[in-house]
Enzyme design. Structure first.
Site, PDB file in Angstrom:
ATOM      1  CE  LYS A  66      52.563  45.567  46.057  1.00  9.73           C
ATOM      2  NZ  LYS A  66      51.587  44.815  45.246  1.00  9.73           N
ATOM      3  N   GLY A 219      41.772  36.502  47.418  1.00 13.09           N
ATOM      4  CA  GLY A 219      41.362  37.807  47.929  1.00 13.09           C
ATOM      5  C   GLY A 219      41.829  38.104  49.343  1.00 13.09           C
TER       6      GLY A 219
HETATM    7  P1  NAD Z   1      37.635  45.447  43.780  1.00 11.74           P
HETATM    8  O1  NAD Z   1      37.351  46.487  44.803  1.00 11.74           O
HETATM    9  O2  NAD Z   1      37.744  45.860  42.361  1.00 11.74           O
HETATM   10  O3  NAD Z   1      36.516  44.284  43.844  1.00 11.74           O
HETATM   11  C1  NAD Z   1      36.089  43.781  45.092  1.00 11.74           C
HETATM   12  C2  NAD Z   1      35.353  42.477  44.917  1.00 11.74           C
HETATM   13  O4  NAD Z   1      34.931  42.021  46.208  1.00 11.74           O
HETATM   14  C3  NAD Z   1      34.105  42.572  44.059  1.00 11.74           C
HETATM   15  O5  NAD Z   1      33.875  41.332  43.423  1.00 11.74           O
HETATM   16  C4  NAD Z   1      33.022  42.839  45.107  1.00 11.74           C
HETATM   17  O6  NAD Z   1      31.723  42.519  44.658  1.00 11.74           O
HETATM   18  C5  NAD Z   1      33.492  41.916  46.197  1.00 11.74           C
HETATM   19  N1  NAD Z   1      32.973  42.298  47.516  1.00 11.74           N
HETATM   20  C6  NAD Z   1      32.981  43.532  48.087  1.00 11.74           C
HETATM   21  N2  NAD Z   1      32.407  43.474  49.299  1.00 11.74           N
HETATM   22  C7  NAD Z   1      32.031  42.179  49.494  1.00 11.74           C
HETATM   23  C8  NAD Z   1      31.401  41.494  50.566  1.00 11.74           C
HETATM   24  N3  NAD Z   1      31.024  42.120  51.671  1.00 11.74           N
HETATM   25  N4  NAD Z   1      31.202  40.163  50.429  1.00 11.74           N
HETATM   26  C9  NAD Z   1      31.582  39.508  49.306  1.00 11.74           C
HETATM   27  N5  NAD Z   1      32.191  40.103  48.268  1.00 11.74           N
HETATM   28  C10 NAD Z   1      32.410  41.430  48.369  1.00 11.74           C
HETATM   29  O7  NAD Z   1      38.937  44.703  44.291  1.00 11.74           O
HETATM   30  P2  NAD Z   1      40.030  43.906  43.442  1.00 11.74           P
HETATM   31  O8  NAD Z   1      41.079  44.851  43.010  1.00 11.74           O
HETATM   32  O9  NAD Z   1      39.355  43.050  42.455  1.00 11.74           O
HETATM   33  O10 NAD Z   1      40.676  43.005  44.594  1.00 11.74           O
HETATM   34  C11 NAD Z   1      39.923  41.947  45.181  1.00 11.74           C
HETATM   35  C12 NAD Z   1      40.614  41.485  46.440  1.00 11.74           C
HETATM   36  O11 NAD Z   1      41.893  40.936  46.113  1.00 11.74           O
HETATM   37  C13 NAD Z   1      40.895  42.596  47.455  1.00 11.74           C
HETATM   38  O12 NAD Z   1      40.490  42.125  48.722  1.00 11.74           O
HETATM   39  C14 NAD Z   1      42.396  42.775  47.414  1.00 11.74           C
HETATM   40  O13 NAD Z   1      42.924  43.189  48.657  1.00 11.74           O
HETATM   41  C15 NAD Z   1      42.835  41.358  47.063  1.00 11.74           C
HETATM   42  N6  NAD Z   1      44.175  41.275  46.459  1.00 11.74           N
HETATM   43  C16 NAD Z   1      44.950  40.218  46.797  1.00 11.74           C
HETATM   44  C17 NAD Z   1      46.217  40.086  46.258  1.00 11.74           C
HETATM   45  C18 NAD Z   1      47.068  38.907  46.603  1.00 11.74           C
HETATM   46  O14 NAD Z   1      48.242  38.884  46.223  1.00 11.74           O
HETATM   47  N7  NAD Z   1      46.547  37.895  47.240  1.00 11.74           N
HETATM   48  C19 NAD Z   1      46.685  41.056  45.370  1.00 11.74           C
HETATM   49  C20 NAD Z   1      45.852  42.107  45.008  1.00 11.74           C
HETATM   50  C21 NAD Z   1      44.579  42.213  45.569  1.00 11.74           C
END
Ligand code: NAD
Length: 320
Positions: A66, A219
């Site tokens: 990916k 996250g």
């Molecule tokens: P998004 O940008 O739509 O949402 C971000 C979220 O993080 C929101 O709830 C926001 O309020 C919060 N946030 C932002 N800054 C913050 C801070 N300083 N302190 C606390 N919270 C904060 O992102 P998304 O698409 O919902 O993705 C969320 C996370 O999941 C990202 O970090 C992404 O990299 C991660 N992710 C992980 C996987 C995995 O397989 N583990 C897969 C996809 C995404």
């Protein structure tokens, strides 16, 4: 070679097929039939991130990568900030077999991972789901979690409170009551907590968490990110998709670096799925699933998307 564009994915791979594909993938990883290659992730400047997640499933005959990342300027152009595409190859010949839109699939496979952890690790009598995070992924996480356990209520907290309407709307869609709460209340009431934020500082503190809670930390997928206090992992039983990623880019990186958790104490969720590990030890145990997101998850859902798209005449074939 088949092409399955992003526009064909909705309605093709549903939550159940993603769940089944990812559960089988985690089991294959734990049996040693499948493994992930080292992740490449590069900062391109101006907040842009680009990288590759790849792997091989020898038994499932999956080889691929990916490619994608995060492009913060996209929202202004009306396209999602997260962009990814999955490329599949024939493991015997190396010839490309498919190119598949990976944006929706990423959300589905990530939500499937935490739902699998809930199925195998959360207490059977879990009723309250606590959500930390209200971004794009959070709605997918909630939908998949509610399929895994009969939750009666959803409570949530977000760093940006104006985003909480996404959680309220998703809970309403699922026919569940929703309440915005403080982090203290979230820890006191939730049986299962999903964290899905882009935070670089611990949000959920050890003092918030009561015995018997299951946390799916979803996250943290990069060095430096953190959602929960390392002390929680020190007193919990810690499970993950892949140990190598958990200690380097996952939530466990902080507890391991602080000497509170050893790599050897982290169990692959596949071992629980396969029955090699019993999973939760009792009603009082705190369990943590460190969901870092592995390449094989992407290959598994992309491969399922190709099968279904070909079956339904939604895939384009090109000579390559
Ligand atoms: P998004 O940008 O739509 O949402 C971000 C979220 O993080 C929101 O709830 C926001 O309020 C919060 N946030 C932002 N800054 C913050 C801070 N300083 N302190 C606390 N919270 C904060 O992102 P998304 O698409 O919902 O993705 C969320 C996370 O999941 C990202 O970090 C992404 O990299 C991660 N992710 C992980 C996987 C995995 O397989 N583990 C897969 C996809 C995404």
């Amino acid at each position: 070679m088949w092409i399955v564009p992003e526009s064909a994915i909705p309605g093709l791979v549903d939550e159940q097929s993603a769940f089944d594909a990812i559960e089988a993938t985690f089991a294959a990883m734990s049996r040693g039939d499948a493994y992930n290659f080292p992740v490449v992730r590069e900062a391109l400047g101006e907040g842009r991130q680009y990288g590759f997640k790849s792997g091989l499933d020898r038994v499932g005959a999956l080889l691929g990568v990916k490619a994608g990342g995060y492009f913060p300027g996209n929202a202004e152009r009306g396209i999602p900030n997260h962009q990814s595409t999955v490329y599949l190859f024939d493991p015997d010949s190396g010839k490309p077999t498919a190119m598949v839109g990976g944006n929706l699939l990423t959300a589905l496979r990530t939500a499937a991972a935490s739902a699998i952890s809930i199925k195998h690790l959360a207490r059977a009598d879990s009723e309250v789901l606590g959500m930390v995070g209200a971004g794009h992924q959070s709605a997918f996480q909630m939908r998949a979690a509610v399929r895994a356990r009969g939750f009666k209520k959803v409570i949530g907290w977000n760093y940006h409170p104006e985003m909480l309407s996404r959680l309220a709307d998703t809970a309403a869609e699922l026919g569940l009551p929703f309440e915005a709460v403080s982090l203290e209340q979230l820890g006191a009431e939730a049986d299962v907590i999903i964290t899905i934020t882009s935070s670089f500082d611990a949000i959920v503190q050890d003092a918030h968490i009561r015995p018997g809670t299951h946390l799916a930390c979803m996250g943290t997928d990069t060095k430096g990110k953190q959602e929960v206090e390392a002390a929680i992992l020190a007193r919990a039983s810690v499970f993950t998709d892949e140990v190598a990623q958990s200690v380097s880019i996952g939530e466990a990186q902080h507890a391991v670096a602080a000497g509170l958790l050893s790599e050897g104490a982290i169990t692959e969720i596949g071992a629980v799925i396969n029955g090699a590990h019993a999973g939760r030890a009792g009603a009082e145990e705190i369990t943590v699933f460190d969901g870092t997101g592995v390449g094989l998850q992407d290959l598994a859902v992309a491969s399922r998307a190709v099968e279904l798209a070909v079956e339904r005449g939604l895939a384009q074939q090109i000579a390559f």
